[in-house]
Design a protein around this motif. Structure first.
Motif, PDB file in Angstrom:
ATOM      1  N   LYS A   1     -10.811  -7.142  -0.851  1.00 29.23           N
ATOM      2  CA  LYS A   1     -11.241  -7.829   0.562  1.00 29.23           C
ATOM      3  C   LYS A   1     -10.790  -9.434   0.460  1.00 29.23           C
ATOM      4  CE  LYS A   1     -15.293  -5.393   1.893  1.00 29.23           C
ATOM      5  NZ  LYS A   1     -16.629  -5.377   2.181  1.00 29.23           N
ATOM      6  N   VAL A   2     -10.963  -9.948  -0.913  1.00 28.36           N
ATOM      7  CA  VAL A   2     -10.290 -11.237  -1.359  1.00 28.36           C
ATOM      8  C   VAL A   2      -9.107 -11.300  -1.189  1.00 28.36           C
ATOM      9  CG1 VAL A   2     -10.261 -13.110  -3.068  1.00 28.36           C
ATOM     10  CG2 VAL A   2     -12.613 -11.921  -2.513  1.00 28.36           C
ATOM     11  N   LEU A   3      -8.386 -10.484  -1.873  1.00 29.60           N
ATOM     12  CA  LEU A   3      -6.838 -10.589  -1.937  1.00 29.60           C
ATOM     13  C   LEU A   3      -6.286 -10.384  -0.370  1.00 29.60           C
ATOM     14  CD1 LEU A   3      -6.367  -8.485  -5.182  1.00 29.60           C
ATOM     15  CD2 LEU A   3      -5.744 -10.914  -4.821  1.00 29.60           C
ATOM     16  N   LEU A   4      -6.736  -9.214   0.225  1.00 30.36           N
ATOM     17  CA  LEU A   4      -6.260  -9.172   1.628  1.00 30.36           C
ATOM     18  C   LEU A   4      -6.384 -10.233   2.487  1.00 30.36           C
ATOM     19  CD1 LEU A   4      -7.185  -5.300   2.050  1.00 30.36           C
ATOM     20  CD2 LEU A   4      -4.899  -6.345   1.669  1.00 30.36           C
ATOM     21  N   ALA A   5      -7.516 -10.859   2.480  1.00 29.33           N
ATOM     22  CA  ALA A   5      -7.820 -12.172   3.117  1.00 29.33           C
ATOM     23  C   ALA A   5      -6.859 -13.134   2.939  1.00 29.33           C
ATOM     24  CB  ALA A   5      -9.211 -12.660   2.924  1.00 29.33           C
ATOM     25  N   GLN A   6      -6.350 -13.344   1.474  1.00 27.05           N
ATOM     26  CA  GLN A   6      -5.459 -14.385   1.246  1.00 27.05           C
ATOM     27  C   GLN A   6      -4.058 -14.053   1.695  1.00 27.05           C
ATOM     28  OE1 GLN A   6      -5.780 -14.503  -3.227  1.00 27.05           O
ATOM     29  NE2 GLN A   6      -7.674 -15.378  -3.123  1.00 27.05           N
ATOM     30  N   GLU A   7      -3.737 -13.094   1.747  1.00 28.15           N
ATOM     31  CA  GLU A   7      -2.668 -12.393   2.168  1.00 28.15           C
ATOM     32  C   GLU A   7      -2.381 -12.810   3.799  1.00 28.15           C
ATOM     33  OE1 GLU A   7      -1.451  -8.532   1.121  1.00 28.15           O
ATOM     34  OE2 GLU A   7      -1.828  -9.009  -0.899  1.00 28.15           O
ATOM     35  N   ALA A   8      -3.628 -12.514   4.397  1.00 27.24           N
ATOM     36  CA  ALA A   8      -3.542 -12.869   5.909  1.00 27.24           C
ATOM     37  C   ALA A   8      -3.658 -13.963   6.275  1.00 27.24           C
ATOM     38  CB  ALA A   8      -4.781 -11.891   6.553  1.00 27.24           C
ATOM     39  N   ALA A   9      -3.669 -14.961   5.415  1.00 24.80           N
ATOM     40  CA  ALA A   9      -4.360 -16.639   5.766  1.00 24.80           C
ATOM     41  C   ALA A   9      -2.782 -17.166   6.140  1.00 24.80           C
ATOM     42  CB  ALA A   9      -4.803 -17.356   4.596  1.00 24.80           C
TER      43      ALA A   9
ATOM     44  N   VAL B   1       1.009   1.245  -8.993  1.00 24.42           N
ATOM     45  CA  VAL B   1      -0.240   1.562  -9.417  1.00 24.42           C
ATOM     46  C   VAL B   1      -1.135   0.687 -10.321  1.00 24.42           C
ATOM     47  CG1 VAL B   1      -1.749   3.672 -10.152  1.00 24.42           C
ATOM     48  CG2 VAL B   1       0.148   3.930  -8.513  1.00 24.42           C
ATOM     49  N   GLU B   2      -0.143   0.641 -11.498  1.00 27.91           N
ATOM     50  CA  GLU B   2      -0.351   0.020 -12.771  1.00 27.91           C
ATOM     51  C   GLU B   2      -0.969  -1.696 -12.293  1.00 27.91           C
ATOM     52  OE1 GLU B   2       2.630   0.251 -15.402  1.00 27.91           O
ATOM     53  OE2 GLU B   2       1.949   1.999 -16.214  1.00 27.91           O
ATOM     54  N   THR B   3      -0.287  -2.152 -11.520  1.00 27.37           N
ATOM     55  CA  THR B   3      -0.489  -3.532 -10.999  1.00 27.37           C
ATOM     56  C   THR B   3      -1.707  -3.468  -9.978  1.00 27.37           C
ATOM     57  OG1 THR B   3       1.842  -4.323 -10.762  1.00 27.37           O
ATOM     58  CG2 THR B   3       0.346  -5.470  -9.438  1.00 27.37           C
TER      59      THR B   3
ATOM     60  N   GLY C   1       1.574  11.574   1.950  1.00 26.17           N
ATOM     61  CA  GLY C   1       2.696  10.567   1.003  1.00 26.17           C
ATOM     62  C   GLY C   1       1.920   9.062   0.829  1.00 26.17           C
ATOM     63  N   SER C   2       1.297   8.791   1.435  1.00 24.96           N
ATOM     64  CA  SER C   2       0.610   7.414   1.456  1.00 24.96           C
ATOM     65  C   SER C   2      -0.939   7.162   1.451  1.00 24.96           C
ATOM     66  CB  SER C   2       1.453   6.181   2.088  1.00 24.96           C
ATOM     67  OG  SER C   2       1.033   6.579   3.258  1.00 24.96           O
ATOM     68  N   TYR C   3      -1.242   6.131   0.981  1.00 23.43           N
ATOM     69  CA  TYR C   3      -3.115   5.862   1.325  1.00 23.43           C
ATOM     70  C   TYR C   3      -3.165   5.453   2.415  1.00 23.43           C
ATOM     71  CZ  TYR C   3      -3.903   6.911  -3.774  1.00 23.43           C
ATOM     72  OH  TYR C   3      -4.021   7.240  -4.831  1.00 23.43           O
ATOM     73  N   ALA C   4      -4.217   5.741   3.279  1.00 24.98           N
ATOM     74  CA  ALA C   4      -4.357   5.171   4.650  1.00 24.98           C
ATOM     75  C   ALA C   4      -4.697   3.635   4.886  1.00 24.98           C
ATOM     76  CB  ALA C   4      -5.496   6.187   5.403  1.00 24.98           C
TER      77      ALA C   4
ATOM     78  N   LEU D   1       0.879  -1.181   0.142  1.00 23.33           N
ATOM     79  CA  LEU D   1      -0.116  -0.059  -0.019  1.00 23.33           C
ATOM     80  C   LEU D   1       1.029   1.223   0.104  1.00 23.33           C
ATOM     81  CD1 LEU D   1      -2.913   0.789   0.269  1.00 23.33           C
ATOM     82  CD2 LEU D   1      -2.626   1.094   2.716  1.00 23.33           C
ATOM     83  N   SER D   2       1.961   1.101   0.724  1.00 23.34           N
ATOM     84  CA  SER D   2       2.719   2.526   1.018  1.00 23.34           C
ATOM     85  C   SER D   2       3.286   2.684  -0.567  1.00 23.34           C
ATOM     86  CB  SER D   2       4.109   1.948   1.902  1.00 23.34           C
ATOM     87  OG  SER D   2       4.614   1.139   1.545  1.00 23.34           O
ATOM     88  N   SER D   3       3.591   1.939  -1.355  1.00 25.22           N
ATOM     89  CA  SER D   3       4.108   2.128  -2.779  1.00 25.22           C
ATOM     90  C   SER D   3       3.462   3.071  -3.750  1.00 25.22           C
ATOM     91  CB  SER D   3       4.656   0.868  -3.324  1.00 25.22           C
ATOM     92  OG  SER D   3       3.386   0.077  -3.913  1.00 25.22           O
ATOM     93  N   LEU D   4       2.162   3.067  -3.607  1.00 24.90           N
ATOM     94  CA  LEU D   4       1.266   3.697  -4.337  1.00 24.90           C
ATOM     95  C   LEU D   4       1.278   4.811  -4.814  1.00 24.90           C
ATOM     96  CD1 LEU D   4      -2.186   1.604  -3.392  1.00 24.90           C
ATOM     97  CD2 LEU D   4      -0.438   1.033  -5.326  1.00 24.90           C
ATOM     98  N   ALA D   5       1.928   5.759  -3.810  1.00 25.51           N
ATOM     99  CA  ALA D   5       1.843   7.311  -3.875  1.00 25.51           C
ATOM    100  C   ALA D   5       3.164   7.679  -4.967  1.00 25.51           C
ATOM    101  CB  ALA D   5       1.688   7.939  -2.652  1.00 25.51           C
ATOM    102  N   HIS D   6       3.946   6.724  -5.137  1.00 30.87           N
ATOM    103  CA  HIS D   6       5.319   6.979  -5.644  1.00 30.87           C
ATOM    104  C   HIS D   6       5.650   5.891  -6.654  1.00 30.87           C
ATOM    105  CE1 HIS D   6       7.478   3.934  -3.247  1.00 30.87           C
ATOM    106  NE2 HIS D   6       6.781   4.333  -2.168  1.00 30.87           N
ATOM    107  N   ASP D   7       5.046   4.877  -6.776  1.00 30.25           N
ATOM    108  CA  ASP D   7       5.740   3.881  -7.890  1.00 30.25           C
ATOM    109  C   ASP D   7       4.644   3.481  -8.869  1.00 30.25           C
ATOM    110  OD1 ASP D   7       6.512   1.586  -9.080  1.00 30.25           O
ATOM    111  OD2 ASP D   7       7.017   0.685  -7.330  1.00 30.25           O
ATOM    112  N   ALA D   8       4.668   4.251  -9.943  1.00 24.57           N
ATOM    113  CA  ALA D   8       3.912   4.150 -11.196  1.00 24.57           C
ATOM    114  C   ALA D   8       3.753   2.536 -11.361  1.00 24.57           C
ATOM    115  CB  ALA D   8       4.227   4.674 -12.343  1.00 24.57           C
TER     116      ALA D   8
END
Length: 204
Positions: free
Chosen positions: A195-203, A19-21, A47-50, A9-16
């Motif tokens: 939600k699906v992707l974050l749940a997968q990462e947290a599993a 953002v594309e991904t 400088g980053s999304y919350a 999440l922290s990369s979205l404000a400075h890494d094009a």
């Protein structure tokens, strides 16, 4: 195949590229949206999304209020058609459209729901919808079977064709309202995917 993962999440404000991904995963590849988000990166507070909700909120504002109509249509058309061949779908669209996670599961589903006949019906309805509205049919499936979505699409197509037959073309206001609905559904799809992707990462 490796499961899709959101970028940090922290990369979205400075890494094009991040953002594309993120846009590709949440909205399907949509260059107009990605370009707008990248160009506005410097406006992101602190400088980053919350949160991912904040990122999607920003994307929603751009989609609904800032993109020109041709670019809005590109956002809608980035999503594969309902009933498109399973091998042409992204991993997330594949799951959303009710395909199994393996070839065996897909074959089993086809035997149960008459997939060939349903695919033919959907192809016809998708083509008729695009002919009358000028863009592809997009809806937040929300776990509903493809046969249910086909019934919804058929009603929409028949109503639109009847309205167009009276004047030779669908009223502009009705086309605009349908595009707005599709755009809002694209945002709901993005929220569901996050939600699906974050749940997968947290599993574990």
């Amino acid at each position: 195949m490796q499961a899709p993962r959101l970028p940090p999440l922290s990369s979205l404000a400075h890494d094009a590229a991040a953002v594309e991904t993120a846009v590709s995963l949440l909205f399907e590849p949509s260059p107009p949206l990605a370009t707008a988000l990248i160009s506005q990166a410097s406006s992101v507070t602190s400088g980053s999304y919350a949160s991912w909700d904040a990122f999607i909120d920003h994307a929603e504002r751009i989609i609904l209020r800032e993109l020109a109509e041709p670019d809005q249509i590109a956002v809608v058309n980035a999503h594969p058609a309902i009933g498109a061949p399973a091998q042409s779908l992204s991993a997330l669209s594949h799951a959303e459209q009710g395909h199994g996670s393996s070839a065996a599961a897909t074959a089993a589903a086809a035997a149960v729901d008459g997939a060939a006949a349903l695919a033919s019906r959907l192809a016809d309805l998708n083509a008729r919808y695009a002919a009358v509205f000028g863009f592809g049919y997009l809806v937040f499936v929300a776990g509903r079977p493809r046969a249910v979505i086909a019934d919804l699409l058929e009603r929409r197509v028949l109503d639109a064709e009847a309205a167009a037959a009276q004047t030779g073309a669908l009223p502009r206001a009705e086309v605009r309202a349908e595009l707005d609905r599709a755009l809002k559904d694209s945002v709901e799809i993005a929220r569901s995917r996050a939600k699906v992707l974050l749940a997968q990462e947290a599993a574990p």
